[in-house]
Design a protein around this motif. Structure first.
Motif, PDB file in Angstrom:
ATOM      1  N   TRP A 104       4.972   2.681  -7.227  1.00  0.00           N
ATOM      2  CA  TRP A 104       3.720   3.191  -6.668  1.00  0.00           C
ATOM      3  C   TRP A 104       2.920   3.895  -7.756  1.00  0.00           C
ATOM      4  CZ3 TRP A 104       3.021   8.638  -6.204  1.00  0.00           C
ATOM      5  CH2 TRP A 104       4.170   9.402  -6.446  1.00  0.00           C
ATOM      6  N   GLY A 105       1.618   4.021  -7.536  1.00  0.00           N
ATOM      7  CA  GLY A 105       0.750   4.668  -8.517  1.00  0.00           C
ATOM      8  C   GLY A 105      -0.209   3.719  -9.205  1.00  0.00           C
ATOM      9  N   PHE A 106      -0.356   2.488  -8.672  1.00  0.00           N
ATOM     10  CA  PHE A 106      -1.307   1.531  -9.234  1.00  0.00           C
ATOM     11  C   PHE A 106      -2.701   1.852  -8.694  1.00  0.00           C
ATOM     12  CE2 PHE A 106       2.747  -0.687  -9.437  1.00  0.00           C
ATOM     13  CZ  PHE A 106       2.706  -1.285 -10.694  1.00  0.00           C
ATOM     14  N   ASP A 107      -3.353   2.805  -9.308  1.00  0.00           N
ATOM     15  CA  ASP A 107      -4.619   3.286  -8.762  1.00  0.00           C
ATOM     16  C   ASP A 107      -5.572   3.709  -9.873  1.00  0.00           C
ATOM     17  OD1 ASP A 107      -4.143   3.280  -5.828  1.00  0.00           O
ATOM     18  OD2 ASP A 107      -2.485   4.590  -6.398  1.00  0.00           O
ATOM     19  N   PRO A 108      -6.875   3.837  -9.551  1.00  0.00           N
ATOM     20  CA  PRO A 108      -7.812   4.414 -10.513  1.00  0.00           C
ATOM     21  C   PRO A 108      -7.340   5.798 -10.963  1.00  0.00           C
ATOM     22  CG  PRO A 108      -8.982   3.443  -8.664  1.00  0.00           C
ATOM     23  CD  PRO A 108      -7.522   3.437  -8.304  1.00  0.00           C
ATOM     24  N   TYR A 109      -7.740   6.205 -12.145  1.00  0.00           N
ATOM     25  CA  TYR A 109      -7.239   7.452 -12.712  1.00  0.00           C
ATOM     26  C   TYR A 109      -8.310   8.089 -13.595  1.00  0.00           C
ATOM     27  CZ  TYR A 109      -6.686   4.553 -16.875  1.00  0.00           C
ATOM     28  OH  TYR A 109      -6.940   3.710 -17.929  1.00  0.00           O
ATOM     29  N   TYR A 110      -8.094   9.339 -13.938  1.00  0.00           N
ATOM     30  CA  TYR A 110      -8.962  10.041 -14.888  1.00  0.00           C
ATOM     31  C   TYR A 110      -8.269  10.079 -16.241  1.00  0.00           C
ATOM     32  CZ  TYR A 110     -11.894  11.596 -11.021  1.00  0.00           C
ATOM     33  OH  TYR A 110     -12.739  11.630  -9.944  1.00  0.00           O
ATOM     34  N   THR A 148       0.827  -1.201   0.000  1.00  0.00           N
ATOM     35  CA  THR A 148       0.000   0.000   0.000  1.00  0.00           C
ATOM     36  C   THR A 148       0.863   1.253   0.000  1.00  0.00           C
ATOM     37  OG1 THR A 148      -0.215  -0.221   2.409  1.00  0.00           O
ATOM     38  CG2 THR A 148      -2.068  -0.964   1.058  1.00  0.00           C
ATOM     39  N   HIS A 149       0.316   2.295  -0.567  1.00  0.00           N
ATOM     40  CA  HIS A 149       0.909   3.624  -0.618  1.00  0.00           C
ATOM     41  C   HIS A 149       0.259   4.468   0.480  1.00  0.00           C
ATOM     42  CE1 HIS A 149       0.551   7.826  -2.398  1.00  0.00           C
ATOM     43  NE2 HIS A 149       1.861   7.675  -2.289  1.00  0.00           N
ATOM     44  N   GLN A 150       1.065   5.229   1.228  1.00  0.00           N
ATOM     45  CA  GLN A 150       0.545   5.992   2.361  1.00  0.00           C
ATOM     46  C   GLN A 150      -0.318   5.104   3.264  1.00  0.00           C
ATOM     47  OE1 GLN A 150      -0.127  10.003  -0.238  1.00  0.00           O
ATOM     48  NE2 GLN A 150      -1.227   9.918   1.686  1.00  0.00           N
ATOM     49  N   SER A 151       0.294   4.080   3.776  1.00  0.00           N
ATOM     50  CA  SER A 151      -0.441   3.038   4.491  1.00  0.00           C
ATOM     51  C   SER A 151      -1.187   3.542   5.716  1.00  0.00           C
ATOM     52  CB  SER A 151       0.531   1.935   4.900  1.00  0.00           C
ATOM     53  OG  SER A 151       1.269   1.473   3.787  1.00  0.00           O
ATOM     54  N   TYR A 152      -0.761   4.673   6.246  1.00  0.00           N
ATOM     55  CA  TYR A 152      -1.337   5.246   7.467  1.00  0.00           C
ATOM     56  C   TYR A 152      -2.607   6.041   7.202  1.00  0.00           C
ATOM     57  CZ  TYR A 152       1.145   9.064   5.292  1.00  0.00           C
ATOM     58  OH  TYR A 152       1.591   9.972   4.364  1.00  0.00           O
ATOM     59  N   SER A 153      -3.018   6.175   5.929  1.00  0.00           N
ATOM     60  CA  SER A 153      -4.092   7.109   5.574  1.00  0.00           C
ATOM     61  C   SER A 153      -5.485   6.506   5.582  1.00  0.00           C
ATOM     62  CB  SER A 153      -3.814   7.734   4.201  1.00  0.00           C
ATOM     63  OG  SER A 153      -2.694   8.599   4.265  1.00  0.00           O
ATOM     64  N   GLY A 154      -5.603   5.235   5.898  1.00  0.00           N
ATOM     65  CA  GLY A 154      -6.925   4.650   6.021  1.00  0.00           C
ATOM     66  C   GLY A 154      -7.713   4.670   4.720  1.00  0.00           C
ATOM     67  N   PHE A 178      17.533  -1.660  -3.252  1.00  0.00           N
ATOM     68  CA  PHE A 178      16.142  -1.360  -3.561  1.00  0.00           C
ATOM     69  C   PHE A 178      16.067  -0.225  -4.578  1.00  0.00           C
ATOM     70  CE2 PHE A 178      15.741  -3.568   0.394  1.00  0.00           C
ATOM     71  CZ  PHE A 178      14.474  -4.123   0.415  1.00  0.00           C
ATOM     72  N   ALA A 179      15.058  -0.297  -5.436  1.00  0.00           N
ATOM     73  CA  ALA A 179      14.752   0.787  -6.357  1.00  0.00           C
ATOM     74  C   ALA A 179      13.287   1.166  -6.168  1.00  0.00           C
ATOM     75  CB  ALA A 179      15.015   0.374  -7.806  1.00  0.00           C
ATOM     76  N   ASN A 180      12.982   2.445  -6.399  1.00  0.00           N
ATOM     77  CA  ASN A 180      11.638   2.958  -6.130  1.00  0.00           C
ATOM     78  C   ASN A 180      11.277   3.978  -7.196  1.00  0.00           C
ATOM     79  OD1 ASN A 180       9.314   3.377  -4.181  1.00  0.00           O
ATOM     80  ND2 ASN A 180      10.130   5.459  -4.235  1.00  0.00           N
ATOM     81  N   CYS A 181      10.067   3.891  -7.740  1.00  0.00           N
ATOM     82  CA  CYS A 181       9.655   4.874  -8.750  1.00  0.00           C
ATOM     83  C   CYS A 181       8.141   4.876  -8.886  1.00  0.00           C
ATOM     84  CB  CYS A 181      10.309   4.592 -10.104  1.00  0.00           C
ATOM     85  SG  CYS A 181       9.754   3.073 -10.923  1.00  0.00           S
ATOM     86  N   HIS A 182       7.628   5.944  -9.502  1.00  0.00           N
ATOM     87  CA  HIS A 182       6.214   6.014  -9.854  1.00  0.00           C
ATOM     88  C   HIS A 182       5.979   5.160 -11.097  1.00  0.00           C
ATOM     89  CE1 HIS A 182       2.403   7.695 -11.360  1.00  0.00           C
ATOM     90  NE2 HIS A 182       2.164   8.029 -10.105  1.00  0.00           N
ATOM     91  N   LEU A 183       4.748   4.753 -11.278  1.00  0.00           N
ATOM     92  CA  LEU A 183       4.380   3.895 -12.397  1.00  0.00           C
ATOM     93  C   LEU A 183       4.747   4.498 -13.754  1.00  0.00           C
ATOM     94  CD1 LEU A 183       2.999   1.296 -13.360  1.00  0.00           C
ATOM     95  CD2 LEU A 183       0.796   2.474 -13.186  1.00  0.00           C
TER      96      LEU A 183
END
Length: 276
Positions: free
Chosen positions: A230-236, A13-19, A206-211
């Motif tokens: 990160w960035g695997f989410d619904p989009y417009y 999860t991204h921003q796991s603390y955000s509920g 480790f490597a880290n990047c946006h989709l």
């Protein structure tokens, strides 16, 4: 036979603390999410003792719903992880991405970096697989890719740092290996094009990047790095229509930790061959 840690895919999860759609930390862990992200800031009056969670600012977008801590302090959120771990002692390794949202070092470099180590050691003592452990496992090689198996890491935590380039660089460059409890991730957005960043990229595990930078990510995972995207989410879309990703959107994409805000959607479960 258990696979190596860097060869498997875990829910993240991204921003796991955000509920919200993610729900609480305990709910995420009970739902087999094994990579969490905590964004941290300077601890204010708790400087040198603790750090504060929050997105762009301390306390921003923190959810206190359900059984999440009623606190902004990193140590209290780590308590939630360790309490869950004690109740589930043979769990798959939990990977914690600590995203540093500001320059934490300035004139207090070694002290505040050691403070981060102190918080992690105090809360996760005996359960950390550290950068030092990894280098020792690889016979002293700083670029070794001989990871333990998932079975060998049962009940353990792996912590890596993303975010502010200078803070990460000082952690990687200034702290002796014996004090490097965290891995330092090379992040495309934060570290690309910086002076002295090439050596960091070579040695980063480790490597880290946006989709949107997925092609760079594919290069890194083929080099043996553990990859979080990160960035695997619904989009417009371009017409302003709200779209859900589909299973076929990510077919063939290599990634150890595909981080999303919506981890319980059917498309997410179907898109990757998750380990658990």
């Amino acid at each position: 036979m258990s696979e190596q840690y860097n060869k498997v895919i875990f829910k993240a999860t991204h921003q796991s603390y955000s509920g919200g759609a993610r729900k609480s930390i305990r709910f995420q862990l009970n739902s087999k999410i094994r990579c969490l992200e905590f964004d941290i800031h300077n601890g204010g009056k708790n400087l040198f003792v603790d750090f504060k969670l929050g997105h762009n600012h301390p306390e921003e977008e923190i959810s206190y719903e359900d059984d999440n801590p009623r606190s902004v302090l990193l140590s209290d959120w780590l308590d939630t992880l360790i309490d869950w771990s004690k109740s589930n002692p043979n769990h798959e390794p939990i990977t914690l991405c600590i995203d540093i949202k500001e320059n934490l070092v300035n004139s207090s470099c070694s002290t505040i970096l050691k403070s981060l180590n102190s918080v992690l050691q105090r809360k996760l003592s005996g359960k950390l697989y550290t950068h030092k452990d990894h280098v020792n496992r690889n016979d002293g090689s700083l670029t070794g890719t001989n990871w333990p198996t998932v079975h060998e890491l049962a009940g353990k935590f792996v912590v890596f740092l993303t975010g502010d380039h200078y803070t990460k660089w000082k952690y990687w460059h200034d702290l002796p290996l014996k004090e490097q409890f965290c891995f330092v991730a090379y992040s495309y957005e934060d570290d690309g094009g910086r002076d002295y960043s090439h050596q960091m990229l070579d040695e980063a595990k480790f490597a880290n990047c946006h989709l949107i930078y997925w092609t760079w990510g594919q290069e890194q995972i083929r080099k043996g790095k553990v990859l979080r995207i990160w960035g695997f989410d619904p989009y417009y879309d371009k017409s302003g229509n709200y779209r859900l990703p589909t299973e076929s959107s990510f077919r063939g994409l290599l990634c150890n930790f595909p981080a999303t805000d919506t981890p319980y959607e059917g498309w997410y479960k179907a898109a990757f061959s998750f380990h658990c």
